[in-house]
Write a protein that holds these residues in place. Sequence first.
Motif, PDB file in Angstrom:
ATOM      1  N   GLU A  47       8.514  -6.851 -44.606  1.00 40.43           N
ATOM      2  CA  GLU A  47       8.413  -8.289 -44.333  1.00 40.43           C
ATOM      3  C   GLU A  47       7.660  -8.589 -43.042  1.00 40.43           C
ATOM      4  O   GLU A  47       6.929  -9.582 -42.939  1.00 40.43           O
ATOM      5  CB  GLU A  47       9.833  -8.880 -44.289  1.00 40.43           C
ATOM      6  N   SER A  48       7.797  -7.731 -42.049  1.00 41.15           N
ATOM      7  CA  SER A  48       7.170  -8.000 -40.753  1.00 41.15           C
ATOM      8  C   SER A  48       5.653  -7.893 -40.791  1.00 41.15           C
ATOM      9  O   SER A  48       4.973  -8.338 -39.858  1.00 41.15           O
ATOM     10  CB  SER A  48       7.727  -7.039 -39.692  1.00 41.15           C
ATOM     11  N   LEU A  49       5.094  -7.330 -41.867  1.00 42.87           N
ATOM     12  CA  LEU A  49       3.648  -7.144 -41.960  1.00 42.87           C
ATOM     13  C   LEU A  49       2.969  -8.163 -42.870  1.00 42.87           C
ATOM     14  O   LEU A  49       1.766  -8.065 -43.116  1.00 42.87           O
ATOM     15  CB  LEU A  49       3.331  -5.727 -42.461  1.00 42.87           C
ATOM     16  N   ILE A  50       3.693  -9.165 -43.322  1.00 47.03           N
ATOM     17  CA  ILE A  50       3.098 -10.150 -44.228  1.00 47.03           C
ATOM     18  C   ILE A  50       2.287 -11.206 -43.483  1.00 47.03           C
ATOM     19  O   ILE A  50       1.589 -12.028 -44.095  1.00 47.03           O
ATOM     20  CB  ILE A  50       4.186 -10.833 -45.085  1.00 47.03           C
ATOM     21  N   LEU A  51       2.328 -11.190 -42.163  1.00 49.31           N
ATOM     22  CA  LEU A  51       1.742 -12.272 -41.372  1.00 49.31           C
ATOM     23  C   LEU A  51       0.264 -12.519 -41.674  1.00 49.31           C
ATOM     24  O   LEU A  51      -0.144 -13.653 -41.931  1.00 49.31           O
ATOM     25  CB  LEU A  51       1.925 -11.972 -39.880  1.00 49.31           C
TER      26      LEU A  51
END
Length: 336
Positions: free
Chosen positions: A297-301
């Motif tokens: 989730e932290s890399l969806i930016l």
Amino acid sequence: MRYNMIKSIRETPGILKNLKIGEEVERILENDFNRVIFIGCGSSYFSSLAGAYVLNKVSDIQSSAFPASEFMFHFAKMAKNSLVIASSRSGNTAEVVEAIKVAKQEKATVVGVTCNGNSAITELADIVIAAENAEEPNIPATKSFSAITYILQKIAIKLAHAEEMEREIEKIPDVIKNMLKNEERYRELAKRLAEKDAFIHLGSGSGYIAALEGALKIRETTYTLNEVFPALEFRHGPMALTNHGNKFGYFIIAPKAIGFDAILRLLEEIKHLNPILITNLSCEYSNTIQIPWQGDESLILIPAVLPFQIIAYYISVYRGYNPDYPKKLVKFVDRF
């Protein structure tokens, strides 16, 4: 007329795929430090939030992100025995340059991340990572935001020794390339939104950082008010803004994560306002932008921000503005 901004957005996958930062990251790992501090201004500050977010989620390393000015005015003492990662597209942003000087006075190890390999921060930093060809001619940051975010997230992943995430982040260039095939749909959404008086952005997790950057892009290119809230905070006062009805446009950015069901309940409450939901989960809600991301989730930016960049561009064009050179903005701020 085609402006540089859309060209820069379309170049993002190639820029990310060609970034080479392995040697510099290995040098960072050779240093001893008790915390990591990310600093930047504007879009680079939001990139900094992304770097700190990864570290805080997947490691025990103390990590913070600050606007460069707030760091040097209020938190400089934290730099002692710290790793300070300072980002600036131009490499010459006044607050970032001065914040590096302050950090070095506190004996911090400073990493400079920039799109300009011949700039002030490259002269000051102990370690320099330059994103080749990532600086765009347009003022709003597009491919440069993605490149700097990508670099900071890669650094965070290396510091956290998160091997699975190392493999996942390498997929982002192809995800962006795939999403660019949907440009026409984003353009159609922009046309629908072009007459809105203001925009409300609600985000959760890394989606909140995407909301901040997305709001900035629309704010810069269209001169409209854009408000940003952590999604569930919207009920705690800001819900009063819904009294403006359909005069405002709404975005909800909600990656797959704990709490997604709560976000859907909020969506149901404001469904009559036709908010745009940006998510990587399958959803029956019709007004959804689907992000083809199945990794952490932290890399969806970076993928989540891409639709905002394109929508901001087309709203600006539909309103008759020049998205490359918004009024009263400059490429970098050289004083404070």
